[in-house]
Design an enzyme around this catalytic site. Structure first.
Site, PDB file in Angstrom:
ATOM      1  N   SER A 121       0.820  -1.221   0.000  1.00 39.77           N
ATOM      2  CA  SER A 121       0.000   0.000   0.000  1.00 39.77           C
ATOM      3  C   SER A 121       0.854   1.271   0.000  1.00 39.77           C
ATOM      4  CB  SER A 121      -0.945  -0.061   1.202  1.00 39.77           C
ATOM      5  OG  SER A 121      -1.853   0.992   1.171  1.00 39.77           O
TER       6      SER A 121
ATOM      7  N   ASP B 118      -0.971   1.335  -3.961  1.00 40.58           N
ATOM      8  CA  ASP B 118      -1.876   0.345  -4.557  1.00 40.58           C
ATOM      9  C   ASP B 118      -3.216   0.972  -4.955  1.00 40.58           C
ATOM     10  OD1 ASP B 118      -2.800   0.637  -1.935  1.00 40.58           O
ATOM     11  OD2 ASP B 118      -3.539  -1.416  -1.852  1.00 40.58           O
TER      12      ASP B 118
END
Ligand code: MG
Length: 456
Positions: free
Chosen positions: A101, A244
């Protein structure tokens, strides 16, 4: 919750760690073996642009196939694109995304996706961990080993799923600058906003796991080139994602970074107006009270959950199942959830919603930002293992006030609130204080700190 019920490897967003330390191919293969053992069937696999992505995708696929799962490798794509695929395609029994992420480039992680597109629930993450700790897997015999195939078209399906929800040429006349940060949205957000008719200018739109332009976390400092370009080309807004692309943040037409709680409030207003009915907005207990102000405008209410998008998404699903009208949800960090689309944070959808918001309100973004009520959010972080003692002292000191202990302890007053919350994964306690007045926020911070600082 007892210790055996607690997740030890998985946080609220899957497993994450530094490559070569926690995150090794051996460990990732074990996650594949364990996940495949509890979820036999067909598993979709994808990744972000990190340098370690190809190695870990190979490792997780090896584990999954070794226990008999068939894998479909969807390549590099935003996490919400893979979530959308798993949710809308009943032939998938789970999904796996290799991503860390917003974490720095030396990190990577594994996120497991359930059939409804949400992140896998705590109970199942614990089952995966138990199998890893005991090395217990349903290893397949040679004739039952899983197969592998590739599907490079998932990103296009995802882009179409968003573009098709809006009127044709919705963004006609708008200029947008996109900073994909060399991450998973390097191609998708430009395709989405271009598909809506916007004139699109891109920055850092090539995939690069070294993240040469900025860190995967979209911070004010890292987005300075985006702000400058927005001003230079007189864009209507700038948009950026984390690594992401489940989160999305914005720069207004004056080049100012829009704090994420204010971004939530702007889009909440547009979503409520578009929805037209009263209902519920779901968000963690750490979110700004402005969300309540906006909800009241549309005779709606805010329901608070534990901190973590998985808790927001699952509460939204529960409320809908019980017949409640859920309008919107998400976190005050640019991770917004649109219940008519899917039950996870979706950065591409959030970028499209900004186009919808501007088309609906017919005002420049900076005036919309400036018309939100004032709010000052102060945050503090303490390294301590005394969380239980701190919470007990606060509970006693503020016993006669409005308390909420869904996650840590939140104290609500008319003109301010404070949340003291221990981290789930580190010996850290965080304090959040918010008020429409900076002076009141500072005073209340001092009052709360005075109760617990001597205990640290
Ligand atoms: Mg993310």
């Amino acid at each position: 919750m007892t210790d055996t019920d607690k997740k030890q490897l998985f946080g609220t967003n899957g497993v994450r760690g530094i490559v070569g330390e926690l995150m090794t191919p051996e460990f990732v293969m074990k996650v594949g073996l364990a996940l495949g053992s509890i979820r036999p069937g067909t598993i979709a696999v994808g990744r972000d642009t990190r340098t370690s992505g190809p190695a870990f995708v190979s490792a997780v696929k090896a584990g999954l196939m070794a226990v008999g799962c068939d894998v479909v490798d969807c390549g590099v794509l935003p996490t919400p694109a893979l979530q959308y695929l798993v949710k809308t395609n009943p032939s998938y029994h789970a999904g796996v995304v290799i991503t860390a992420s917003h974490n720095p480039r030396e990190y990577n992680g594994v996120k497991a996706i359930d059939t409804d597109g949400t992140e896998m629930a705590d109970a199942e993450s614990i089952l995966i961990e138990q199998r890893i700790f005991t090395d217990t897997y349903h290893t397949a015999t040679w004739e039952n080993i899983g197969t592998e195939r590739f599907d490079p078209n998932v990103v296009f399906t995802y882009v179409d799923s968003i573009v098709s929800q809006f009127p044709k040429d919705l963004g006609k006349g708008m200029t947008v600058v996109i900073d994909a940060g060399c991450g998973a949205a390097h191609a998708t957000t430009a395709a989405i906003l271009g598909g809506l008719g916007c004139r699109v200018i891109t920055l850092n739109a090539h995939p690069d796991g070294y993240f040469p332009a900025r860190a995967p976390e979209p911070s004010t400092e890292g987005l300075k080139p985006l702000s400058d370009l927005v001003l230079e080309v007189k864009a209507d807004f700038g948009v950026a994602h984390d690594g992401d692309a489940d989160r999305c943040v914005f720069v207004d037409d004056k080049g100012r970074f829009i704090e994420e709680n204010r971004e939530f409030a702007l889009i909440e207003d547009a979503v409520c107006q578009r929805d037209g009915k009263s209902g519920v907005i779901v968000t963690p207990v750490s979110s700004s009270r402005i969300f309540e102000t906006i909800a009241e405008k549309y005779s709606s209410t805010v329901e608070y959950t534990m901190v973590g998008s998985i808790y927001v998404a699952r509460r939204m699903l529960e409320l809908i199942e019980s017949g409640t009208h859920v309008i919107f949800g998400g976190e005050g960090n640019g991770g917004l959830i649109y219940p008519w689309h899917q039950f996870c944070r979706d950065g591409g959808m959030t970028a499209a919603m900004m186009v919808s918001l501007l088309a609906q309100k017919k005002q420049p973004l900076f005036t919309l930002v400036d018309s939100l009520p004032p709010s000052y959010m102060l945050t503090y972080k303490y390294k301590t293992d005394k969380a239980p003692e701190i919470l007990a002292a606060l509970r006693a000191a503020f016993a006669n006030e409005l308390l909420n202990d869904i996650d840590g302890l939140r104290i609500d007053r008319d003109d301010c609130w404070a949340l003291v919350r221990p981290s789930g994964t580190e010996p850290i306690v965080r304090l959040y204080v918010e008020s429409p007045s900076l002076e009141i926020a500072e005073q209340f911070s001092a009052e709360v700190k005075a109760v617990f600082e001597s205990l640290i």
